[in-house]
Enzyme design. Structure first.
Site, PDB file in Angstrom:
ATOM      1  CE  LYS A 262       3.142  -8.157 -11.992  1.00 28.10           C
ATOM      2  NZ  LYS A 262       1.982  -8.785 -11.320  1.00 28.10           N
ATOM      3  CG  ASP A 267       3.615  -8.001  -5.659  1.00 28.34           C
ATOM      4  OD1 ASP A 267       3.738  -6.945  -5.017  1.00 28.34           O
ATOM      5  OD2 ASP A 267       2.537  -8.413  -6.123  1.00 28.34           O
ATOM      6  CE  LYS A 274       1.447 -10.120  -3.786  1.00 25.50           C
ATOM      7  NZ  LYS A 274       0.121 -10.375  -4.381  1.00 25.50           N
ATOM      8  CG  ASP A 285       4.061 -10.659  -9.511  1.00 30.00           C
ATOM      9  OD1 ASP A 285       3.288 -11.214 -10.305  1.00 30.00           O
ATOM     10  OD2 ASP A 285       3.779  -9.612  -8.905  1.00 30.00           O
ATOM     11  CG  ASP A 344      -0.957  -7.175  -3.941  1.00 28.19           C
ATOM     12  OD1 ASP A 344       0.155  -7.320  -4.497  1.00 28.19           O
ATOM     13  OD2 ASP A 344      -1.666  -8.133  -3.586  1.00 28.19           O
ATOM     14  CD  GLU A 346       2.302  -5.671  -8.270  1.00 27.06           C
ATOM     15  OE1 GLU A 346       2.682  -6.642  -8.952  1.00 27.06           O
ATOM     16  OE2 GLU A 346       1.335  -5.752  -7.495  1.00 27.06           O
ATOM     17  NE  ARG A 348      -4.164  -3.947 -11.917  1.00 26.59           N
ATOM     18  CZ  ARG A 348      -5.245  -4.584 -11.481  1.00 26.59           C
ATOM     19  NH1 ARG A 348      -6.417  -3.950 -11.478  1.00 26.59           N
ATOM     20  NH2 ARG A 348      -5.191  -5.830 -11.059  1.00 26.59           N
TER      21      ARG A 348
END
Length: 495
Positions: A262, A267, A274, A285, A344, A346, A348
């Site tokens: 990933k 993010d 967030k 991230d 959020d 995201e 996956r």
């Protein structure tokens, strides 16, 4: 800092570090030093109540009878419990201590340890590894530093009688250290410098190490039907990228091992924004993609006898007027549809298409994804273990053993139909969140729908990719976690 393997000859300058084990006599080099000091070392040990316990350090300034300016003893604990992690921690502890003392060069005695399950060559190599990992710095953005903020230690020599074998062992460890350094650099970089296209460019530079690297842009991903990945990045001015790295060190046409990372280079959470506090950490991230990149470099640098593939889904999750919304439905490369309930969640979505692409194109022997996926895993396991989720017991056991051996430990959590039902959607094949409960598990259940039966494991590294405080062999915020684990997994099971 330069770390080398040297002959077992007592140095005449700098600092000398003598490892010690608890409950036994001095190791050979320490015995020789004590003799040269006319028993002064044992007297100093007695005065300081130094017994060789793990973490104990004895500092002797200007010792008489030897040429060095400083003499240190560092405890390893009981001989039977000495492992590579303990050796590395001891060496790493001493690097910090030597820099604090403004020492410029040092030698570490690597003597054989009876009852320890390590060869003398491995002892030397892991002492060297600990010193190398501890020497990492990410300070290129400071324009001014005071002299006491800069490390003074420039050279560490690890002394051993098994010099030839130790040099070979250190070559391997040094290659792995390159991968760890790269992974740490990537995580530490600011998001205005490291974004999908610049990350991909750094990967392209690894062709100099023998890796084959391809970069797919948004148009190519659109043709492949990667609506899940592309939806995440549609709110950013930065173009999303899919990077494919290949190392071909195994038999021709042999199926590869595959690692998928990933790579959300920043993010914000997207429309599901967030909180502002701590958002700066979301530059990390992409820790999974960093680990995969570092692993691929390590395998190439040590010329691993394996075919390996690393796939990175690189996106930036931003909340502009074109951003993905809660309620949107996207179609993944697999053809499965996904209702977006939280933008959020995201990572996956990125991995869904990256995993499907990897299994579809490369037909790998195994497939492992790494992702800073859920805050829930940090609540469950803290910074001590990564969460392990898998549909394959054998692969899980191999990862657990590699974790123990490398010091990058994992803890397996359950999966099953009851959890899978939690991501059922009223409007699409699935939704991208499963509710408050079992958040890390439902994320893994989501990913499992895109593995197509390939032996697969998911590592949630949200608690290990970066850290709240420095450790002896991991002094920076970005840890480079995962490189050593995956390298060990490959070395023990797939070469």
């Amino acid at each position: 800092m330069n770390v080398t393997i040297a002959t077992a000859t007592l140095p005449k300058t700098g600092a000398l570090i003598l490892p010690a084990v608890e409950g036994t006599s001095l190791l050979p080099t320490a015995e020789a030093v004590d003799k040269a000091m006319s028993g002064g070392l044992k007297r100093a040990m007695k005065a300081a109540d130094f017994k060789g316990k793990a973490g104990q350090v004895l500092d002797v300034v200007a010792p008489e009878g030897v040429g060095v300016s400083r003499l240190y003893m560092v405890g390893l604990g009981a001989a039977r419990s000495v492992k590579q992690a303990g050796l590395e921690t001891a060496a790493g502890t001493m690097v910090a201590r030597l820099n604090a003392a403004r020492v410029k060069q040092a030698s570490i005695a690597a003597d054989p340890i009876a009852d320890a399950d390590l060869s003398d060559a491995d002892i030397a190599a892991h002492l060297a590894m600990g010193a190398q990992l501890a020497a990492y710095r990410f300070d290129g953005y400071f324009t001014k530093q005071k002299p006491d903020q800069k490390p003074t230690l420039t050279k560490v020599s690890v002394m051993t009688k098994a010099q030839a074998r130790a040099k070979k062992a250190w070559e391997i460890q040094s290659a792995i250290a390159q991968g760890v350094y790269l992974a740490r650099d990537l995580v530490n970089e600011p998001p205005n410098i490291l974004y999908p296209e610049s990350f991909a460019k750094k990967c392209k530079a690894l062709t100099s190490h023998g890796l084959k690297v391809e970069v797919l842009g948004e148009k190519q991903m659109e043709k492949l039907g990667m609506g899940s990945l592309l939806g995440v990045g549609q709110g950013s001015v930065r173009e999303s990228q899919l990077v494919v790295m290949r190392w071909e060190g195994g038999a021709q046409n042999a199926k590869p091992v595959a690692f998928v990372g990933k790579g959300v280079t920043f993010d914000t959470g997207g429309i599901s924004l967030k909180p502002g506090a701590g958002m700066e950490d979301m530059k990390g991230d992409m820790g999974g993609a960093a680990a995969v990149t570092g692993t691929m470099l390590a395998l190439a640098a040590r010329k691993a006898k394996v075919n390996a593939v690393g796939v990175l889904g690189l996106v930036e999750n931003m909340p502009d007027a074109g951003a993905q919304r809660p309620g949107d439905i996207v179609t993944s490369m697999s053809g499965q549809t996904i209702e977006i309930q939280n933008t959020d969640a995201e990572g996956r979505l990125v991995l869904a298409d990256a995993l499907w692409y990897t299994q579809d194109r490369f037909k790998p022997r195994i497939m492992i994804d790494l992702a800073t996926l859920t805050g829930a895993i940090l609540v469950a396991l803290g910074e001590e273990h990564a969460g392990l989720f898998s549909d394959n017991d054998k692969l899980s056991e191999q990862l657990a053993e590699a974790g123990k051996a490398s010091g990058e430990t994992v803890w397996r959590l359950p999966m099953g139909d009851a959890y899978d039902k939690l991501i059922k959607s009223k409007f699409a094949d699935m939704r991208n969140i499963g509710g408050r409960n079992a958040g890390s598990i439902t994320a893994a259940q989501f990913l499992n729908r895109f593995t197509n039966g390939v032996p697969w494991a998911h590592l949630d590294i949200a608690g290990t990719a970066w850290q709240s405080g420095a450790k002896p062999t991991s002094p920076s915020w970005g840890t480079g976690w995962g490189v050593r684990l995956l390298n060990r997994l490959v070395a023990d099971n797939f070469e």
